[in-house]
Design a protein around this motif. Sequence first.
Motif, PDB file in Angstrom:
ATOM      1  N   GLY A 188       0.825  -1.213   0.000  1.00 27.07           N
ATOM      2  CA  GLY A 188       0.000   0.000   0.000  1.00 27.07           C
ATOM      3  C   GLY A 188       0.854   1.256   0.000  1.00 27.07           C
ATOM      4  O   GLY A 188       0.564   2.214  -0.724  1.00 27.07           O
ATOM      5  N   LYS A 189       1.929   1.265   0.786  1.00 21.29           N
ATOM      6  CA  LYS A 189       2.830   2.420   0.823  1.00 21.29           C
ATOM      7  C   LYS A 189       3.485   2.624  -0.545  1.00 21.29           C
ATOM      8  O   LYS A 189       3.561   3.748  -1.050  1.00 21.29           O
ATOM      9  CB  LYS A 189       3.893   2.217   1.892  1.00 21.29           C
ATOM     10  N   GLU A 190       3.930   1.529  -1.159  1.00 23.42           N
ATOM     11  CA  GLU A 190       4.562   1.603  -2.480  1.00 23.42           C
ATOM     12  C   GLU A 190       3.575   2.129  -3.515  1.00 23.42           C
ATOM     13  O   GLU A 190       3.895   3.019  -4.315  1.00 23.42           O
ATOM     14  CB  GLU A 190       5.045   0.210  -2.884  1.00 23.42           C
ATOM     15  N   ARG A 191       2.355   1.625  -3.491  1.00 25.75           N
ATOM     16  CA  ARG A 191       1.335   2.074  -4.445  1.00 25.75           C
ATOM     17  C   ARG A 191       0.966   3.542  -4.219  1.00 25.75           C
ATOM     18  O   ARG A 191       0.751   4.292  -5.169  1.00 25.75           O
ATOM     19  CB  ARG A 191       0.084   1.198  -4.337  1.00 25.75           C
ATOM     20  N   PHE A 192       0.883   3.953  -2.952  1.00 32.39           N
ATOM     21  CA  PHE A 192       0.542   5.342  -2.649  1.00 32.39           C
ATOM     22  C   PHE A 192       1.640   6.285  -3.140  1.00 32.39           C
ATOM     23  O   PHE A 192       1.346   7.334  -3.716  1.00 32.39           O
ATOM     24  CB  PHE A 192       0.301   5.529  -1.147  1.00 32.39           C
ATOM     25  N   TYR A 237       3.643   5.759  -5.611  1.00 32.58           N
ATOM     26  CA  TYR A 237       3.501   5.787  -7.069  1.00 32.58           C
ATOM     27  C   TYR A 237       2.352   6.718  -7.467  1.00 32.58           C
ATOM     28  O   TYR A 237       2.476   7.533  -8.377  1.00 32.58           O
ATOM     29  CB  TYR A 237       3.257   4.372  -7.608  1.00 32.58           C
ATOM     30  N   PHE A 238       1.235   6.608  -6.764  1.00 35.51           N
ATOM     31  CA  PHE A 238       0.069   7.453  -7.023  1.00 35.51           C
ATOM     32  C   PHE A 238       0.412   8.928  -6.861  1.00 35.51           C
ATOM     33  O   PHE A 238       0.089   9.747  -7.724  1.00 35.51           O
ATOM     34  CB  PHE A 238      -1.072   7.063  -6.064  1.00 35.51           C
ATOM     35  N   VAL A 239       1.092   9.282  -5.768  1.00 37.80           N
ATOM     36  CA  VAL A 239       1.461  10.678  -5.527  1.00 37.80           C
ATOM     37  C   VAL A 239       2.419  11.179  -6.618  1.00 37.80           C
ATOM     38  O   VAL A 239       2.289  12.304  -7.098  1.00 37.80           O
ATOM     39  CB  VAL A 239       2.072  10.859  -4.114  1.00 37.80           C
ATOM     40  N   GLY A 240       3.345  10.332  -7.043  1.00 36.77           N
ATOM     41  CA  GLY A 240       4.250  10.712  -8.125  1.00 36.77           C
ATOM     42  C   GLY A 240       3.500  10.978  -9.427  1.00 36.77           C
ATOM     43  O   GLY A 240       3.773  11.965 -10.130  1.00 36.77           O
ATOM     44  N   GLN A 241       2.558  10.090  -9.752  1.00 37.60           N
ATOM     45  CA  GLN A 241       1.747  10.270 -10.954  1.00 37.60           C
ATOM     46  C   GLN A 241       0.926  11.564 -10.866  1.00 37.60           C
ATOM     47  O   GLN A 241       0.833  12.325 -11.831  1.00 37.60           O
ATOM     48  CB  GLN A 241       0.791   9.088 -11.161  1.00 37.60           C
ATOM     49  N   LEU A 242       0.343  11.797  -9.712  1.00 34.42           N
ATOM     50  CA  LEU A 242      -0.454  13.001  -9.501  1.00 34.42           C
ATOM     51  C   LEU A 242       0.401  14.249  -9.689  1.00 34.42           C
ATOM     52  O   LEU A 242      -0.004  15.194 -10.379  1.00 34.42           O
ATOM     53  CB  LEU A 242      -1.080  12.974  -8.102  1.00 34.42           C
TER      54      LEU A 242
END
Length: 169
Positions: free
Chosen positions: A103-107, A109-114
């Motif tokens: 979950g931390k890794e995915r989050f 990644y999500f913040v980077g994409q955002l």
Amino acid sequence: MKPRLNVHISHELSERVEIAARRPGVTKAAVVEAALLGFFSKEFDDQRDGALIRRLDRIGRQYDRLERNLSITSETLALYVRFFLTVTPPLPNADQDAARALGKERFEYFVGQLARRIAGGRNMIRDVLEEVSADESEFFTETEIDALRNVRGQQANPGEGATQEAGDE
């Protein structure tokens, strides 16, 4: 004798007064007096007030659109979270540490994409709408398309066809 008034004005404005005063029969005092009369006239106030009202109306419409978009975004997020929490089963205790790490890794990644999308000025909704074709044949079979057309036809003519029973949605 008229009262004398000494003022300091910008060089640009001074040049404009000089140019206006070059006309025959026009003095600098007459140009300045006409400008002051115009400034203090009711018509000038009405023009200024009209421009201000138009700007405020435009700002009001922009605010209303922002408020509507924020409401849609908030409702979308709330529905997604509710759905996600409804369909996601709880994890056994043994799997929770691995799930937190993932979950931390995915989050991250999500913040980077955002961050990249915001920095690039991209809009996800616009991108999705451009990618998705509006052609019904890509989403439905011919039978389903015909059924949709029939339903649309009945909605356009509510007095015709079968009535919908309470509870059917």
